[in-house]
Design a protein around this motif. Structure first.
Motif, PDB file in Angstrom:
ATOM      1  N   TYR A 258       0.848  -1.200   0.000  1.00 47.08           N
ATOM      2  CA  TYR A 258       0.000   0.000   0.000  1.00 47.08           C
ATOM      3  C   TYR A 258       0.883   1.248   0.000  1.00 47.08           C
ATOM      4  O   TYR A 258       1.811   1.392   0.811  1.00 47.08           O
ATOM      5  N   TYR A 259       0.585   2.165  -0.924  1.00 47.52           N
ATOM      6  CA  TYR A 259       1.492   3.281  -1.186  1.00 47.52           C
ATOM      7  C   TYR A 259       1.746   4.161   0.028  1.00 47.52           C
ATOM      8  O   TYR A 259       2.893   4.574   0.285  1.00 47.52           O
TER       9      TYR A 259
ATOM     10  N   ILE B 221      -9.392   3.626  -2.008  1.00 40.27           N
ATOM     11  CA  ILE B 221      -8.834   2.348  -1.566  1.00 40.27           C
ATOM     12  C   ILE B 221      -8.051   2.582  -0.293  1.00 40.27           C
ATOM     13  O   ILE B 221      -7.071   3.329  -0.286  1.00 40.27           O
ATOM     14  N   ALA B 222      -8.485   1.948   0.788  1.00 40.09           N
ATOM     15  CA  ALA B 222      -7.775   2.041   2.057  1.00 40.09           C
ATOM     16  C   ALA B 222      -6.826   0.855   2.194  1.00 40.09           C
ATOM     17  O   ALA B 222      -6.873  -0.107   1.416  1.00 40.09           O
ATOM     18  N   ASP B 223      -5.951   0.942   3.173  1.00 38.00           N
ATOM     19  CA  ASP B 223      -5.002  -0.142   3.436  1.00 38.00           C
ATOM     20  C   ASP B 223      -5.779  -1.422   3.760  1.00 38.00           C
ATOM     21  O   ASP B 223      -6.593  -1.449   4.675  1.00 38.00           O
ATOM     22  N   GLY B 224      -5.546  -2.468   2.970  1.00 41.21           N
ATOM     23  CA  GLY B 224      -6.246  -3.735   3.152  1.00 41.21           C
ATOM     24  C   GLY B 224      -7.322  -4.009   2.121  1.00 41.21           C
ATOM     25  O   GLY B 224      -7.830  -5.132   2.033  1.00 41.21           O
TER      26      GLY B 224
ATOM     27  N   GLU C  13     -11.858   6.606   6.617  1.00 39.71           N
ATOM     28  CA  GLU C  13     -10.779   5.649   6.855  1.00 39.71           C
ATOM     29  C   GLU C  13      -9.472   6.135   6.236  1.00 39.71           C
ATOM     30  O   GLU C  13      -8.396   6.018   6.841  1.00 39.71           O
ATOM     31  N   MET C  14      -9.545   6.708   5.043  1.00 40.69           N
ATOM     32  CA  MET C  14      -8.331   7.181   4.367  1.00 40.69           C
ATOM     33  C   MET C  14      -7.739   8.397   5.065  1.00 40.69           C
ATOM     34  O   MET C  14      -6.511   8.505   5.224  1.00 40.69           O
ATOM     35  N   VAL C  15      -8.591   9.346   5.491  1.00 43.99           N
ATOM     36  CA  VAL C  15      -8.065  10.528   6.186  1.00 43.99           C
ATOM     37  C   VAL C  15      -7.444  10.131   7.526  1.00 43.99           C
ATOM     38  O   VAL C  15      -6.371  10.633   7.904  1.00 43.99           O
ATOM     39  N   GLU C  16      -8.077   9.230   8.234  1.00 41.67           N
ATOM     40  CA  GLU C  16      -7.517   8.798   9.515  1.00 41.67           C
ATOM     41  C   GLU C  16      -6.211   8.030   9.315  1.00 41.67           C
ATOM     42  O   GLU C  16      -5.320   8.081  10.167  1.00 41.67           O
ATOM     43  N   ASP C  17      -6.072   7.345   8.184  1.00 42.08           N
ATOM     44  CA  ASP C  17      -4.807   6.696   7.863  1.00 42.08           C
ATOM     45  C   ASP C  17      -3.728   7.734   7.569  1.00 42.08           C
ATOM     46  O   ASP C  17      -2.564   7.578   7.959  1.00 42.08           O
ATOM     47  N   LEU C  18      -4.110   8.800   6.867  1.00 41.28           N
ATOM     48  CA  LEU C  18      -3.170   9.905   6.649  1.00 41.28           C
ATOM     49  C   LEU C  18      -2.694  10.450   7.981  1.00 41.28           C
ATOM     50  O   LEU C  18      -1.492  10.687   8.180  1.00 41.28           O
ATOM     51  N   ASP C  19      -3.609  10.638   8.907  1.00 38.86           N
ATOM     52  CA  ASP C  19      -3.245  11.154  10.225  1.00 38.86           C
ATOM     53  C   ASP C  19      -2.271  10.227  10.937  1.00 38.86           C
ATOM     54  O   ASP C  19      -1.273  10.679  11.516  1.00 38.86           O
ATOM     55  N   ARG C  20      -2.536   8.922  10.915  1.00 38.41           N
ATOM     56  CA  ARG C  20      -1.619   7.966  11.548  1.00 38.41           C
ATOM     57  C   ARG C  20      -0.248   8.021  10.896  1.00 38.41           C
ATOM     58  O   ARG C  20       0.780   7.928  11.584  1.00 38.41           O
TER      59      ARG C  20
END
Length: 474
Positions: A214-215, A250-253, A286-293
């Motif tokens: 995942y990029y 597309i989110a991680d997973g 989910e994608m924005v929260e992944d950006l935050d992490r």
């Protein structure tokens, strides 16, 4: 006096006096700065103060760019359902701007404005909105933030989305960045790294690099490694350009969704990456929260390296949000010069020089950060390529009054100019409109008929700037 003009607070003034002499001797004077209000959403707010005033060595610079992230997509900016604790913490530790703007309304022209510190239409490549083919790009002869800092002794790197031209003629390594790891185009499928035409688009330097994870994970690892590295005493610049939360959704997973989009790309569907039949508010969250992490991981690596104190961190978005973004209460979204297309979240932190917990209503836009970072790094613009941004260093670090000037935007079919709280806007309808953003952030109360002289003045100011820019190709 504008609503964001400097005002001294007693606490700031008394705190600044004791350090002024030492700071001035170091060329980094300190004094109190402006009072600043903010819209209702967000954490507890305090009056904007001047820097701590401690003399500082030349800082490292970490500029983090989200992709199509809307103004209200962070919980620090009032998102009702997205949680972004790492970016909220960054805001608490520094200055959160409420009236910050991108340099344009789409990806690549804003990047041109940030890389060069100039209006996108100063260069032929900046006229593409956005760049979608290999015919144009940022010319290697044009000075950039990276080339100017490199000339003054900085190590430079760009990790993530470049979107300012393609090989063989254009790349970060031809425009001042020592290192590049990322993608050239405007979008890619997060696992396969395929672009719209089926081309593979993950590079290290100017050579393809194979990694099918995942990029966002990949560039987060690379950035964490870079900020942890021993740079042998040299200050560094890292432009960290995430593609998150840009489509495809597309989110991680989400490997099954990834495989379906890859199948469509390889079958010749040139619009597959737009993912117009996919996504949702929950997937976007989910994608924005992944950006935050991911930002949190990089900031933790920076802290572990011992360089946090002397690193300027700037976070922003390249333009307003898209389909699933929350821009409320702004009107419009990406590609529009209404507030929702260009007003973005923007945070700066510099522990050695800036107190935390501050909010500023000073209008700023992408080219200002180019000018600011050059000044704090002790570098100068190229005299043949004057900047269109203004440095915020005096305002942030020395308590000077923020420079009041016009903010200008132009895209095909739209124009806008902000002066103080007034905004002149002409959309694709061709009708001139005038809004007082102090009381009408949503741009619904058109004052054109009751303020005709002001409208004419701002229209003339827009046209004066436009006359000095390159025309769009026919």
């Amino acid at each position: 006096m504008s609503s964001y003009e400097n005002k001294l607070s007693r606490r700031a003034f008394t705190g600044a006096v004791g350090v002024a002499a030492a700071a001035t001797a170091a060329g980094l004077g300190a004094a109190p700065a402006q009072a600043a209000g903010t819209p209702s959403a967000g954490p507890a707010e305090r009056e904007f103060r001047a820097s701590r005033g401690r003399p500082s060595r030349r800082p490292n610079i970490l500029f983090i760019l989200g992709d199509d992230l809307g103004w209200a997509d962070l919980s620090a900016y009032g998102s009702p359902h997205i949680r972004t604790p790492n970016l909220d913490r960054l805001a608490r530790q520094g200055v959160r701007f409420t009236d910050a703007y991108s340099g344009s309304a789409t990806c690549s022209p804003t990047r041109f404005s940030l890389y060069t510190g100039r209006y996108p239409a100063r260069t032929r490549g900046g006229l593409a909105e956005p760049i979608a083919d290999r015919s144009v790009g940022l010319e290697p002869t044009h000075p950039t933030l990276a080339s100017l800092l490199k000339a003054s002794g900085y190590a430079t790197a760009l990790i993530g989305k470049w979107h300012a031209g393609y090989l063989p003629d254009h790349s970060p390594t031809k425009s001042g960045w020592d290192e590049f790891f990322g993608n050239f185009g405007g979008a890619l499928e997060y696992y396969s790294k395929l672009g719209p035409g089926g081309e593979y688009d993950l590079y290290e330097g100017d050579a393809e690099y194979k990694d099918l994870r995942y990029y966002t994970r990949i560039i987060t690892e690379r950035a964490s490694e870079y900020v942890s590295r021993d740079h042998r005493g040299r200050p560094w610049l890292l432009n960290l350009n995430f593609t998150t939360p840009h489509w495809p959704w597309i989110a991680d997973g989400d490997t099954e969704q990834s495989a379906e989009i890859v199948r469509r790309i390889r079958a010749g569907d040139g619009r597959a990456l737009w993912h117009q039949d996919g996504g949702s508010v929950e997937k976007y969250k989910e994608m924005v929260e992944d950006l935050d992490r991911s930002v949190g991981e990089v900031l933790k690596a920076l802290k572990r390296s011992g360089q946090e104190e002397h690193t300027v961190v700037v976070f922003s978005s390249d333009n307003g949000g898209e389909r699933f973004s929350c821009n409320w209460p702004l009107s419009g979204n990406k590609a529009s010069l209404q507030e929702g297309g260009i007003r973005v979240p923007n945070i700066v932190r510099w522990p050695a020089r800036l107190d935390g917990g501050q909010v500023s209503r000073v209008p700023v836009f992408s080219p200002d950060w180019t000018a600011t970072l050059l000044e704090v790094a002790g570098a100068r613009p190229h005299p043949a390529y004057p900047l269109d941004g203004v440095s915020l260093a005096g305002y942030l670090l020395r308590g000077e009054k923020a420079v009041e000037r016009d903010l200008f935007w132009r895209v095909r079919g739209e124009r806008a100019l902000r002066r103080g709280n007034w905004k002149y806007y002409r959309g694709k309808s061709g009708r001139d409109q005038l809004f007082d953003l102090a009381g009408d952030i949503r741009e619904q109360a058109d004052k054109a008929t009751v303020e005709p002289a002001r409208l004419a003045e701002l229209r003339a100011a827009w046209e004066a700037v436009d006359a000095g820019l390159l025309p769009y190709p026919a």
